[in-house]
Design a protein around this motif. Structure first.
Motif, PDB file in Angstrom:
ATOM      1  N   GLY A   1       0.788  -1.394   0.009  1.00 19.49           N
ATOM      2  CA  GLY A   1       0.129  -0.250  -0.007  1.00 19.49           C
ATOM      3  C   GLY A   1       0.754   1.378  -0.011  1.00 19.49           C
ATOM      4  N   LEU A   2       2.064   1.158  -0.484  1.00 22.21           N
ATOM      5  CA  LEU A   2       2.956   2.416  -0.462  1.00 22.21           C
ATOM      6  C   LEU A   2       3.203   3.080  -1.722  1.00 22.21           C
ATOM      7  N   ASN A   3       2.400   2.352  -3.012  1.00 23.07           N
ATOM      8  CA  ASN A   3       2.269   3.040  -3.982  1.00 23.07           C
ATOM      9  C   ASN A   3       1.980   4.355  -4.071  1.00 23.07           C
ATOM     10  N   ASN A   4       2.626   5.233  -5.098  1.00 21.97           N
ATOM     11  CA  ASN A   4       2.339   6.938  -5.035  1.00 21.97           C
ATOM     12  C   ASN A   4       2.608   7.535  -3.653  1.00 21.97           C
ATOM     13  N   THR A   5       3.597   7.109  -2.973  1.00 20.75           N
ATOM     14  CA  THR A   5       3.865   7.665  -1.831  1.00 20.75           C
ATOM     15  C   THR A   5       5.530   8.031  -1.734  1.00 20.75           C
ATOM     16  N   LEU A   6       6.074   8.911  -1.202  1.00 21.02           N
ATOM     17  CA  LEU A   6       7.449   9.176  -0.830  1.00 21.02           C
ATOM     18  C   LEU A   6       8.224   8.140  -0.081  1.00 21.02           C
ATOM     19  N   VAL A   7       7.236   7.332   0.851  1.00 23.02           N
ATOM     20  CA  VAL A   7       7.662   6.201   1.511  1.00 23.02           C
ATOM     21  C   VAL A   7       8.302   5.278   0.549  1.00 23.02           C
ATOM     22  N   GLY A   8       7.367   5.082  -0.400  1.00 21.58           N
ATOM     23  CA  GLY A   8       7.730   3.889  -1.464  1.00 21.58           C
ATOM     24  C   GLY A   8       8.966   4.010  -2.312  1.00 21.58           C
ATOM     25  N   VAL A   9       9.039   5.512  -2.225  1.00 21.66           N
ATOM     26  CA  VAL A   9      10.348   5.916  -3.099  1.00 21.66           C
ATOM     27  C   VAL A   9      11.678   5.469  -2.315  1.00 21.66           C
ATOM     28  N   VAL A  10      11.540   6.057  -0.976  1.00 22.41           N
ATOM     29  CA  VAL A  10      12.660   5.767  -0.250  1.00 22.41           C
ATOM     30  C   VAL A  10      13.110   4.207   0.102  1.00 22.41           C
ATOM     31  N   LEU A  11      11.978   3.372   0.460  1.00 22.43           N
ATOM     32  CA  LEU A  11      12.227   2.177   0.980  1.00 22.43           C
ATOM     33  C   LEU A  11      13.358   1.187   0.158  1.00 22.43           C
ATOM     34  N   PRO A  12      13.091   1.178  -1.110  1.00 19.44           N
ATOM     35  CA  PRO A  12      13.949   0.267  -1.871  1.00 19.44           C
ATOM     36  C   PRO A  12      15.221   0.516  -1.541  1.00 19.44           C
ATOM     37  N   GLY A  13      15.669   1.740  -1.722  1.00 18.25           N
ATOM     38  CA  GLY A  13      17.114   1.980  -1.486  1.00 18.25           C
ATOM     39  C   GLY A  13      17.433   2.455   0.094  1.00 18.25           C
ATOM     40  N   ALA A  14      16.672   1.988   0.883  1.00 14.34           N
ATOM     41  CA  ALA A  14      17.009   2.373   2.438  1.00 14.34           C
ATOM     42  C   ALA A  14      18.540   2.084   2.895  1.00 14.34           C
ATOM     43  N   VAL A  15      19.100   0.809   2.442  1.00 13.90           N
ATOM     44  CA  VAL A  15      20.423   0.388   2.762  1.00 13.90           C
ATOM     45  C   VAL A  15      20.892  -0.186   1.640  1.00 13.90           C
ATOM     46  N   GLY A  16      21.859   0.601   1.165  1.00 11.49           N
ATOM     47  CA  GLY A  16      22.757   0.040  -0.053  1.00 11.49           C
ATOM     48  C   GLY A  16      23.838  -0.896   0.237  1.00 11.49           C
ATOM     49  N   ALA A  17      23.934  -1.918  -0.505  1.00 12.48           N
ATOM     50  CA  ALA A  17      24.820  -3.023  -0.544  1.00 12.48           C
ATOM     51  C   ALA A  17      26.125  -2.499  -0.572  1.00 12.48           C
ATOM     52  N   MET A  18      26.442  -1.184  -1.394  1.00 15.66           N
ATOM     53  CA  MET A  18      28.072  -0.853  -1.368  1.00 15.66           C
ATOM     54  C   MET A  18      28.282  -0.181  -0.200  1.00 15.66           C
ATOM     55  N   ASN A  19      27.536   0.544   0.353  1.00 16.50           N
ATOM     56  CA  ASN A  19      27.563   1.490   1.574  1.00 16.50           C
ATOM     57  C   ASN A  19      27.766   0.330   2.768  1.00 16.50           C
ATOM     58  N   VAL A  20      27.155  -0.893   2.760  1.00 15.64           N
ATOM     59  CA  VAL A  20      27.407  -1.732   3.968  1.00 15.64           C
ATOM     60  C   VAL A  20      28.884  -2.239   3.770  1.00 15.64           C
ATOM     61  N   LEU A  21      29.476  -2.408   2.642  1.00 14.35           N
ATOM     62  CA  LEU A  21      30.565  -3.079   2.374  1.00 14.35           C
ATOM     63  C   LEU A  21      31.634  -1.811   2.525  1.00 14.35           C
ATOM     64  N   LEU A  22      31.545  -0.716   2.438  1.00 15.76           N
ATOM     65  CA  LEU A  22      32.215   0.395   2.834  1.00 15.76           C
ATOM     66  C   LEU A  22      32.348   0.673   4.338  1.00 15.76           C
ATOM     67  N   MET A  23      31.394   0.569   4.958  1.00 16.94           N
ATOM     68  CA  MET A  23      31.301   0.411   6.580  1.00 16.94           C
ATOM     69  C   MET A  23      32.078  -0.658   6.895  1.00 16.94           C
ATOM     70  N   ARG A  24      31.616  -1.719   6.335  1.00 18.87           N
ATOM     71  CA  ARG A  24      32.604  -3.103   6.825  1.00 18.87           C
ATOM     72  C   ARG A  24      34.048  -3.167   6.959  1.00 18.87           C
ATOM     73  N   ASN A  25      34.561  -2.491   5.722  1.00 17.94           N
ATOM     74  CA  ASN A  25      35.965  -2.545   5.435  1.00 17.94           C
ATOM     75  C   ASN A  25      36.496  -1.178   6.426  1.00 17.94           C
ATOM     76  N   ALA A  26      35.673  -0.274   6.965  1.00 16.61           N
ATOM     77  CA  ALA A  26      36.141   0.844   7.773  1.00 16.61           C
ATOM     78  C   ALA A  26      36.270   0.259   9.051  1.00 16.61           C
ATOM     79  N   PHE A  27      35.470  -0.451   9.313  1.00 17.27           N
ATOM     80  CA  PHE A  27      35.633  -1.181  10.600  1.00 17.27           C
ATOM     81  C   PHE A  27      36.467  -2.124  10.716  1.00 17.27           C
ATOM     82  N   ARG A  28      36.713  -2.973   9.792  1.00 13.11           N
ATOM     83  CA  ARG A  28      37.853  -3.828   9.928  1.00 13.11           C
ATOM     84  C   ARG A  28      39.148  -3.327  10.138  1.00 13.11           C
ATOM     85  N   ALA A  29      39.415  -1.979   9.562  1.00 14.03           N
ATOM     86  CA  ALA A  29      40.595  -1.377   9.786  1.00 14.03           C
ATOM     87  C   ALA A  29      40.882  -1.017  11.173  1.00 14.03           C
ATOM     88  N   LEU A  30      39.963  -0.764  11.901  1.00 10.46           N
ATOM     89  CA  LEU A  30      40.318  -0.513  13.432  1.00 10.46           C
ATOM     90  C   LEU A  30      41.071  -1.661  14.320  1.00 10.46           C
TER      91      LEU A  30
END
Length: 304
Positions: free
Chosen positions: A163-192
């Motif tokens: 029921g999120l068609n034609n809403t701004l929430v429906g625009v945000v939800l699929p890109g809420a967490v990007g896979a590349m961003n997760v890997l960037l943060m993983r590598n940054a935490f591993r360097a500590l």
């Protein structure tokens, strides 16, 4: 004592430092020849012209008045009589500020969800010990290989069922967490270094305290990189908002600017002014976070 021993040894005087030829080296200390240095700068100028040139041309076109020929040969780069009238015409043609506000809402929500979700997921992949951690990391890597066009129908169906068609929430939800961003943060935490968290663990800090008070403040540069990538991705996205939105009042800026292309007439000055309006927030964001950006690229770099 022999004659050679009695004769004092004469040494050639060292050349003064000012008379030495300046030596140009690269980041590894190797000497760079003048011809190679000139070639490098020529290549950099070519890349600069290809990347920044189109934007500068759009900016020049947006400042040209209606009496100037933008298709003249040879082309005139600088406007003869600069004017801001084209930007006012964009606001009269479409509700550009309403569209910009919708884009700002989507982009801000994307920044918050990506920074929070990527930091939590990256810390879990880098620091926590559990079964299936490597398989989970592989899933994020494989998710980067899937093209958006291949899953847009599945995303649209999911938003419709929720029921999120034609809403701004429906625009945000699929890109809420990007896979590349997760890997960037993983590598940054591993360097500590692990010794810091081990000391905190001995002092009685739990996983949340180690994450919030020790790990997260140490990777602020990578967090800024994630924020910039998330904002740019949400602000510039065209395909997904075009698919999921149908109410013109909820259109984002990229979709709204499409109305500047008329069916029977097309004013390039208007299109150029709208393009500059759309790009300006990205330039301001990068200018504010550039020092964190370049530091964060090194923090989240992929290491062997």
């Amino acid at each position: 004592m022999s004659l050679l021993e009695k004769t004092p040894r004469t040494t050639r005087p060292a050349a003064p430092a000012a008379a030495r030829e300046p030596r140009i080296t690269d980041e590894h200390g190797r000497r760079v020849r003048p011809g190679e240095l000139v070639l490098r700068y020529l290549l950099l100028l070519v890349v600069l012209a290809l990347t920044v040139g189109p934007f500068l041309w759009q900016l020049s076109t947006s400042l040209k008045g209606p009496t100037e020929d933008i298709f003249s040969s040879p082309p005139s780069f600088l406007p003869a009589h600069p004017t801001l009238h084209n930007y006012a015409r964009v606001a009269d043609t479409i509700p550009v500020w309403d569209y910009a506000l919708n884009s700002l809402k989507v982009a801000s929500a994307g920044v918050v969800t990506n920074c929070a979700g990527s930091a939590l997921a990256g810390y879990a992949l880098a620091r926590l010990r559990y079964r299936g951690r490597r398989a989970t990391t592989l899933v994020f890597v494989l998710a980067m290989l899937v093209p958006v066009e291949g899953i847009v129908i599945a995303q649209f169906t999911t938003m419709r069922e929720l029921g999120l068609n034609n809403t701004l929430v429906g625009v945000v939800l699929p890109g809420a967490v990007g896979a590349m961003n997760v890997l960037l943060m993983r590598n940054a935490f591993r360097a500590l270094p692990y010794q810091i968290e081990e000391a905190a663990y001995v002092d009685g800090a739990d996983a949340w305290q180690r994450f919030l008070r020790i790990a997260l403040p140490s990777v602020r540069g990578t967090l800024a990189v994630v924020a910039i990538f998330a904002f740019m991705g949400a602000w510039d996205d065209f395909l997904w908002p075009l698919v999921v939105l149908s109410d013109p009042d909820r259109f984002t800026l990229t979709i709204g600017l499409n109305y500047l292309h008329g069916t029977f007439a097309n004013d390039e000055r208007l299109v150029a002014a709208g393009t500059v309006i759309a790009v300006a927030p990205l330039i301001v964001l990068f200018a504010c976070l550039q020092r964190y950006f370049f530091r964060g690229v090194g923090e989240g770099a992929v290491k062997g």
